[in-house]
Design a protein around this motif. Structure first.
Motif, PDB file in Angstrom:
ATOM      1  N   VAL A 176      32.758  47.623  38.474  1.00 33.67           N
ATOM      2  CA  VAL A 176      33.345  48.222  39.962  1.00 33.67           C
ATOM      3  C   VAL A 176      32.034  49.288  41.106  1.00 33.67           C
ATOM      4  CG1 VAL A 176      34.938  49.703  40.789  1.00 33.67           C
ATOM      5  CG2 VAL A 176      35.354  47.789  39.313  1.00 33.67           C
ATOM      6  N   MET A 177      31.264  49.644  40.035  1.00 36.90           N
ATOM      7  CA  MET A 177      30.876  50.736  41.572  1.00 36.90           C
ATOM      8  C   MET A 177      29.651  49.651  41.804  1.00 36.90           C
ATOM      9  SD  MET A 177      31.371  53.407  40.478  1.00 36.90           S
ATOM     10  CE  MET A 177      30.156  54.166  41.232  1.00 36.90           C
ATOM     11  N   SER A 178      29.413  48.948  41.523  1.00 40.83           N
ATOM     12  CA  SER A 178      28.304  47.527  42.560  1.00 40.83           C
ATOM     13  C   SER A 178      28.717  47.284  43.528  1.00 40.83           C
ATOM     14  CB  SER A 178      27.311  46.852  41.145  1.00 40.83           C
ATOM     15  OG  SER A 178      26.775  47.663  40.215  1.00 40.83           O
ATOM     16  N   THR A 179      29.909  46.931  43.892  1.00 41.89           N
ATOM     17  CA  THR A 179      30.548  45.946  44.398  1.00 41.89           C
ATOM     18  C   THR A 179      31.108  46.935  45.439  1.00 41.89           C
ATOM     19  OG1 THR A 179      31.677  44.204  42.600  1.00 41.89           O
ATOM     20  CG2 THR A 179      32.498  44.440  45.147  1.00 41.89           C
ATOM     21  N   PRO A 180      31.288  46.588  47.042  1.00 42.55           N
ATOM     22  CA  PRO A 180      31.545  46.434  48.464  1.00 42.55           C
ATOM     23  C   PRO A 180      32.785  47.157  48.046  1.00 42.55           C
ATOM     24  CG  PRO A 180      30.252  45.279  48.669  1.00 42.55           C
ATOM     25  CD  PRO A 180      30.251  45.126  47.334  1.00 42.55           C
ATOM     26  N   LYS A 181      33.583  47.597  48.525  1.00 38.93           N
ATOM     27  CA  LYS A 181      34.725  48.254  48.496  1.00 38.93           C
ATOM     28  C   LYS A 181      35.492  47.246  48.724  1.00 38.93           C
ATOM     29  CE  LYS A 181      34.502  51.759  45.414  1.00 38.93           C
ATOM     30  NZ  LYS A 181      33.071  51.688  45.097  1.00 38.93           N
ATOM     31  N   THR A 182      35.614  46.944  50.082  1.00 30.75           N
ATOM     32  CA  THR A 182      36.082  46.228  51.045  1.00 30.75           C
ATOM     33  C   THR A 182      36.333  45.026  50.270  1.00 30.75           C
ATOM     34  OG1 THR A 182      33.901  45.184  52.173  1.00 30.75           O
ATOM     35  CG2 THR A 182      35.794  46.720  52.883  1.00 30.75           C
ATOM     36  N   LYS A 183      35.605  44.065  48.605  1.00 33.44           N
ATOM     37  CA  LYS A 183      35.108  43.370  48.605  1.00 33.44           C
ATOM     38  C   LYS A 183      36.141  42.854  47.115  1.00 33.44           C
ATOM     39  CE  LYS A 183      32.861  40.936  51.125  1.00 33.44           C
ATOM     40  NZ  LYS A 183      33.762  39.464  52.134  1.00 33.44           N
ATOM     41  N   LEU A 184      36.408  43.898  46.430  1.00 33.78           N
ATOM     42  CA  LEU A 184      37.391  44.499  44.671  1.00 33.78           C
ATOM     43  C   LEU A 184      38.531  43.425  45.130  1.00 33.78           C
ATOM     44  CD1 LEU A 184      36.454  47.992  44.391  1.00 33.78           C
ATOM     45  CD2 LEU A 184      36.165  45.807  42.717  1.00 33.78           C
ATOM     46  N   PHE A 185      39.607  44.054  46.185  1.00 40.97           N
ATOM     47  CA  PHE A 185      40.644  43.216  46.013  1.00 40.97           C
ATOM     48  C   PHE A 185      40.090  41.557  45.635  1.00 40.97           C
ATOM     49  CE2 PHE A 185      43.627  46.393  47.554  1.00 40.97           C
ATOM     50  CZ  PHE A 185      43.969  46.819  46.264  1.00 40.97           C
ATOM     51  N   LYS A 186      39.599  41.123  46.492  1.00 39.08           N
ATOM     52  CA  LYS A 186      39.181  39.289  46.430  1.00 39.08           C
ATOM     53  C   LYS A 186      38.924  39.575  45.108  1.00 39.08           C
ATOM     54  CE  LYS A 186      36.636  36.494  48.682  1.00 39.08           C
ATOM     55  NZ  LYS A 186      35.351  35.396  49.486  1.00 39.08           N
ATOM     56  N   TYR A 187      37.897  39.743  44.619  1.00 39.38           N
ATOM     57  CA  TYR A 187      37.376  39.395  42.981  1.00 39.38           C
ATOM     58  C   TYR A 187      38.592  39.764  42.316  1.00 39.38           C
ATOM     59  CZ  TYR A 187      32.524  39.619  45.056  1.00 39.38           C
ATOM     60  OH  TYR A 187      31.051  39.067  44.924  1.00 39.38           O
ATOM     61  N   PHE A 188      39.648  40.625  42.356  1.00 33.32           N
ATOM     62  CA  PHE A 188      40.239  41.664  41.623  1.00 33.32           C
ATOM     63  C   PHE A 188      41.191  40.510  41.180  1.00 33.32           C
ATOM     64  CE2 PHE A 188      44.159  43.326  39.616  1.00 33.32           C
ATOM     65  CZ  PHE A 188      43.492  43.731  38.288  1.00 33.32           C
ATOM     66  N   GLY A 189      41.598  39.254  42.617  1.00 32.78           N
ATOM     67  CA  GLY A 189      43.154  38.876  42.847  1.00 32.78           C
ATOM     68  C   GLY A 189      42.784  37.233  42.024  1.00 32.78           C
ATOM     69  N   MET A 190      41.137  36.590  42.821  1.00 35.16           N
ATOM     70  CA  MET A 190      40.972  35.933  41.414  1.00 35.16           C
ATOM     71  C   MET A 190      40.766  35.952  40.569  1.00 35.16           C
ATOM     72  SD  MET A 190      37.150  34.290  44.287  1.00 35.16           S
ATOM     73  CE  MET A 190      36.039  35.792  43.968  1.00 35.16           C
ATOM     74  N   VAL A 191      40.174  36.657  39.741  1.00 31.63           N
ATOM     75  CA  VAL A 191      40.393  36.765  38.078  1.00 31.63           C
ATOM     76  C   VAL A 191      41.765  36.719  37.856  1.00 31.63           C
ATOM     77  CG1 VAL A 191      39.688  38.443  36.270  1.00 31.63           C
ATOM     78  CG2 VAL A 191      38.399  37.870  37.895  1.00 31.63           C
ATOM     79  N   MET A 192      43.189  37.098  38.751  1.00 34.33           N
ATOM     80  CA  MET A 192      44.030  37.006  38.362  1.00 34.33           C
ATOM     81  C   MET A 192      44.895  35.984  38.796  1.00 34.33           C
ATOM     82  SD  MET A 192      45.483  40.487  37.529  1.00 34.33           S
ATOM     83  CE  MET A 192      47.109  40.904  38.150  1.00 34.33           C
ATOM     84  N   GLU A 193      44.133  35.927  39.009  1.00 36.42           N
ATOM     85  CA  GLU A 193      45.065  33.774  40.046  1.00 36.42           C
ATOM     86  C   GLU A 193      46.031  33.198  39.058  1.00 36.42           C
ATOM     87  OE1 GLU A 193      44.182  30.275  42.894  1.00 36.42           O
ATOM     88  OE2 GLU A 193      43.158  32.171  42.974  1.00 36.42           O
ATOM     89  N   ASP A 194      44.732  33.047  37.820  1.00 38.07           N
ATOM     90  CA  ASP A 194      45.431  31.810  36.814  1.00 38.07           C
ATOM     91  C   ASP A 194      45.540  32.376  35.355  1.00 38.07           C
ATOM     92  OD1 ASP A 194      44.991  29.051  38.045  1.00 38.07           O
ATOM     93  OD2 ASP A 194      42.595  29.282  37.762  1.00 38.07           O
ATOM     94  N   ALA A 195      45.873  34.175  35.669  1.00 32.13           N
ATOM     95  CA  ALA A 195      46.461  35.203  34.329  1.00 32.13           C
ATOM     96  C   ALA A 195      47.584  35.242  33.641  1.00 32.13           C
ATOM     97  CB  ALA A 195      45.615  35.689  34.160  1.00 32.13           C
TER      98      ALA A 195
END
Length: 234
Positions: A176-195
């Motif tokens: 989280v700390m190393s990721t641009p804030k504008t990209k966090l929702f994209k990464y989190f959404g990718m992880v949540m997609e098939d959960a």
């Protein structure tokens, strides 16, 4: 704790330190997103017609995001997980960590090769470079899937025994700390997609309450819009 020189070290027990007590399933959920997205990006790039530089630019940006996310994830493991584990594992068990380190290097090599070809292809969207990029992505995907399978089968069980919940949780904080804030929702959404429901609860439970509220209010819609552009077929 002093590492044993035998084949298997005992579960560490240090006064005041609670090793284990967490579920490494969160890492498996993250890995699932990388497996899916690397498969899809190769298929999407292969479908781009010659000269379609607008579409190529969208996919090149997405591949760059995947690359950044994977590098970030692996740097967190290299810096935060491997060192404490190497201090606590037996000589035989340390071989697993050293294998992960070598696999990470191979992952970087194939990832960089694919990234260079995708970047070149995006400038003109020519068929020849497109096909080379797709082949390089597939080579990288083969390497990363083998690594993730190995990590899940052999490294994560050791992590659950020889790391504290705080140490393991630091991996997510690093990301989280190393990721641009504008990209966090994209990464989190990718992880949540098939959960599934249980996995979504694990992921959401690791977020601060204000972030959970923002995700529930805005996250799914923003993620759907972003991935709609990426996965469009026309």
């Amino acid at each position: 704790m002093t590492s044993s020189t035998s084949g298997t070290s005992p579960t560490p027990s240090t006064s005041g330190t609670e090793f284990g007590g967490f579920d490494a399933q969160e890492m498996v959920i993250v890995h699932r997103a990388f497996r899916r997205e690397l498969r899809l990006i190769g298929e999407l790039i292969a479908a781009v017609g010659p000269g379609n530089v607008k579409r190529a630019a969208v996919l090149a940006e997405h591949f760059a995001d995947l690359r950044s996310g994977l590098i970030n994830h692996h740097e967190g493991e290299d810096e935060l997980l491997w060192p404490p584990m190497l201090e606590r594992l037996s000589a035989e068990e340390r071989k697993v960590v050293h294998r992960m380190e070598a696999e990470h290097q191979r992952v970087v090599e194939t990832l960089d090769a694919a990234a260079a070809l995708v970047s070149t292809w995006a400038s003109a969207a020519d068929t020849r470079t497109r096909d080379l990029a797709v082949a390089a992505i597939e080579e990288h995907r083969t390497v990363i899937v083998e690594h993730l399978d190995d990590e899940e089968a052999h490294l994560l069980p050791l992590a659950e025994r020889f790391l504290t919940a705080k140490e393991f949780g630091a991996l997510g904080e690093h990301f989280v700390m190393s990721t641009p804030k504008t990209k966090l929702f994209k990464y989190f959404g990718m992880v949540m997609e098939d959960a599934d429901e249980r996995e979504r609860a694990i992921l959401l439970g690791g977020l601060p309450a204000p972030v959970r509220l923002v995700w529930r209010a805005l996250g799914p819609r923003l993620y759907a819009r972003t991935m709609g552009r990426v996965r469009a077929t026309t």
